[in-house]
Scaffold this active site. Structure first.
Site, PDB file in Angstrom:
ATOM      1  N   HIS A 262       0.793  -1.232   0.000  1.00 28.29           N
ATOM      2  CA  HIS A 262       0.000   0.000   0.000  1.00 28.29           C
ATOM      3  C   HIS A 262       0.835   1.297   0.000  1.00 28.29           C
ATOM      4  CE1 HIS A 262      -3.375  -2.583   1.413  1.00 28.29           C
ATOM      5  NE2 HIS A 262      -2.511  -3.092   2.255  1.00 28.29           N
TER       6      HIS A 262
HETATM    7  C1  BDR Z   1      -2.654   0.166   5.760  1.00 19.60           C
HETATM    8  O1  BDR Z   1      -2.702  -0.422   7.057  1.00 19.60           O
HETATM    9  C2  BDR Z   1      -1.449  -0.934   7.419  1.00 19.60           C
HETATM   10  O2  BDR Z   1      -1.575  -2.277   7.752  1.00 19.60           O
HETATM   11  C3  BDR Z   1      -0.510  -0.710   6.259  1.00 19.60           C
HETATM   12  O3  BDR Z   1       0.745  -0.272   6.724  1.00 19.60           O
HETATM   13  C4  BDR Z   1      -1.184   0.329   5.412  1.00 19.60           C
HETATM   14  O4  BDR Z   1      -0.752   1.626   5.735  1.00 19.60           O
HETATM   15  C5  BDR Z   1      -3.434  -0.698   4.778  1.00 19.60           C
HETATM   16  O5  BDR Z   1      -4.762  -0.809   5.167  1.00 19.60           O
END
Ligand code: BDR
Ligand code: CA
Length: 334
Positions: A262
């Site tokens: 992400h």
């Molecule tokens: C987001 O939540 C975290 O687990 C990851 O780092 C990312 O920023 C994805 O939903």
């Protein structure tokens, strides 16, 4: 569908200045990659930590470790120890207890530069107008900074965040970063709403799940990282394998080919906007819904009465080109 604005700077040798940014993060596997990419492609003025994937001590330690490994020349400041109103709810089931399970990471060798992350954000943005804020964890630090310094949204180039989307991961309706501190997220999204008095002039960019699920750590991409020599790339392979294992274990068979990477997309949206497609919409944060708290409510209506857009929503990315930038950034680290 439109594309995001022109590239702000091409770090591959062009004379264009690198975009100036502060990374606000809760490392976190994909946060770690966001730091690697930002260190290579942007002018990182500082790193601020936030409680999210793990508690603040762990996310701060992980940021310090990553600074060492990357050779990043920027201060690290600890931010908020907990969300504004809701209880903290770390994501050990995704990132492990440490927040960065899967690699044998060294101890930090450099000290924290301050425990005043929110003040650091305010002072840096005031001193250097046109700085981007890039939050890739819960929006606690940024929301609090906007509340403490109402002039701040007017000083910055914008906010490029990872969060939200048209579907959820932490709940059916909500993505983790928004769900983890919905009140803080509401402050940030509202600051860009044209109907808000003194609304921010800069841009709000949302790298939500719609685009980040199109950027996966596939077996081929892990193999490509393994080919790149170096301490950091070796550690990243271990982190990718752990992260992918937790993702695949939690999703239906065939739903994904690897973890969704992400957070680096929030950085690349600024440095390489031409890799993305996006559209502008009005987005508000649901803070109170029994089943929908933390939802990014995106106005997709084609009615003329809909509110003016406050947000550029990334919808697709050239994933191969984006991962090539991740590889280049990792291979450029010491
Ligand atoms: C987001 O939540 C975290 O687990 C990851 O780092 C990312 O920023 C994805 O939903
Ligand atoms: Ca994160």
């Amino acid at each position: 569908m439109t594309t995001t604005p022109e590239p702000v700077g091409d770090p591959a040798g062009s004379a264009e200045p690198r975009p100036r940014m502060i990374i606000d993060c809760d490392p976190g596997h994909d946060d770690a990659v966001a730091l690697v990419v930002a260190a290579h492609l942007a002018d990182v003025r500082g790193v601020v930590t936030v409680a999210g994937n793990a508690d603040i001590d762990r996310t701060t330690r992980n940021a310090l470790v990553m600074r060492d490994l990357i050779g990043l020349d920027a201060p690290v400041h600890r931010g908020c120890v907990r969300p504004l109103l809701v209880e903290p709810s770390p994501a050990a089931f995704v990132h492990g207890e440490s927040g960065l399970d899967g690699a044998d990471l060294p101890e930090p060798t450099t000290p924290l530069d301050g425990t005043d992350g929110v003040e650091f954000i305010i002072e840096t943005c005031r001193a250097e107008e046109g700085t981007w804020l890039v939050p890739v964890g819960p929006l606690t630090d940024i929301g609090l900074a906007f509340r403490l310094a109402p002039d701040l949204p007017g000083c910055i180039a914008g906010v490029s965040l990872m969060g939200g989307g048209s579907f959820g991961n932490r709940s059916p309706a909500a993505e983790f970063n928004i769900w983890a501190d919905p009140e803080a997220a509401a402050v940030v999204f509202d600051a860009f709403d044209p109907s808000t008095p003194g609304a921010a002039a800069g841009e709000l960019i949302m790298a939500g799940l719609d685009v980040t699920h199109r950027f996966q750590v596939t077996p081929e991409r892990i193999a490509a990282m393994r080919e790149v020599p170096g301490q950091l790339t070796g550690l990243l392979v271990g982190l990718f394998e752990f992260f992918t294992e937790t993702y695949l274990a939690r999703h239906d068979d065939g739903a994904l080919r690897g973890a969704a990477l992400h957070d680096p997309l929030a950085v690349l949206a600024i440095t390489h906007p031409h890799l993305f497609t996006s559209h502008r919409r009005h987005v508000v944060i649901e803070t109170r819904g029994e089943h929908t708290a933390g939802m990014t409510v995106i106005d997709e209506r084609d009615l003329r009465e809909r509110a003016e857009p406050n947000c550029s929503i990334l919808t697709d990315v050239d994933a191969d080109a984006a991962f090539a930038l991740v590889l280049a950034a990792a291979s450029a680290c010491p």
